[in-house]
Design a protein around this motif. Structure first.
Motif, PDB file in Angstrom:
ATOM      1  N   GLN A   1       0.763  -1.182   0.050  1.00 42.52           N
ATOM      2  CA  GLN A   1      -0.038  -0.034  -0.006  1.00 42.52           C
ATOM      3  C   GLN A   1       0.668   1.326   0.085  1.00 42.52           C
ATOM      4  N   LEU A   2       1.956   1.295   0.979  1.00 38.04           N
ATOM      5  CA  LEU A   2       2.857   2.393   1.017  1.00 38.04           C
ATOM      6  C   LEU A   2       3.545   2.673  -0.297  1.00 38.04           C
ATOM      7  N   ARG A   3       4.046   1.437  -0.926  1.00 36.46           N
ATOM      8  CA  ARG A   3       4.429   1.762  -2.438  1.00 36.46           C
ATOM      9  C   ARG A   3       3.693   2.137  -3.353  1.00 36.46           C
ATOM     10  N   THR A   4       2.290   1.637  -3.410  1.00 37.71           N
ATOM     11  CA  THR A   4       1.296   2.152  -4.169  1.00 37.71           C
ATOM     12  C   THR A   4       1.067   3.831  -4.075  1.00 37.71           C
ATOM     13  N   GLU A   5       0.899   4.210  -2.888  1.00 41.72           N
ATOM     14  CA  GLU A   5       0.794   5.515  -2.605  1.00 41.72           C
ATOM     15  C   GLU A   5       1.797   6.518  -2.855  1.00 41.72           C
TER      16      GLU A   5
END
Length: 115
Positions: free
Chosen positions: A53-57
């Motif tokens: 999720q952090l990578r996507t954000e």
């Protein structure tokens, strides 16, 4: 002898009770290990999900930032191009005025010589 027999029976009962407690503690220990392993797996899964999720954000943020930078660079390029055009036009004007000034100076010198 009765006391000795009673003592042996008590010791045997204590041993049986101790064995029973040991078995129960092993069961509890196994359950605890299994629960800890499951919790560890759940934690790893949650951490992977959070990482994804952090990578996507971060990718989204970087994408937005790149768009903003591209837009600003385009605006800057347009401004620089306009400045180049203005500078070129100014240089042409200066060249024209310089040539006219030289022409006038020549004429003034000629007139001065003729006097």
């Amino acid at each position: 002898m009765e006391q000795e027999t009673m003592l042996k029976e008590i010791l045997k009962a204590l041993e049986l009770h101790s064995d029973h407690i040991h078995v129960e503690m092993q069961k509890i220990s196994s359950q605890l290990r299994a629960e800890m392993k499951e919790m560890g797996n759940q934690l790893r899964t949650e951490m992977k999900e959070m990482g994804n999720q952090l990578r996507t954000e971060m990718k989204e943020m970087v994408g937005k930032l790149e768009e903003k930078m591209d837009e600003r660079f385009n605006r800057l390029e347009t401004k620089v191009d306009n400045l180049r055009i203005e500078l070129s036009e100014t240089q042409e004007t200066v060249d024209f005025l310089s040539s006219k000034t030289l022409q006038h100076e020549r004429k003034i010198r000629e007139l001065y010589r003729q006097q």
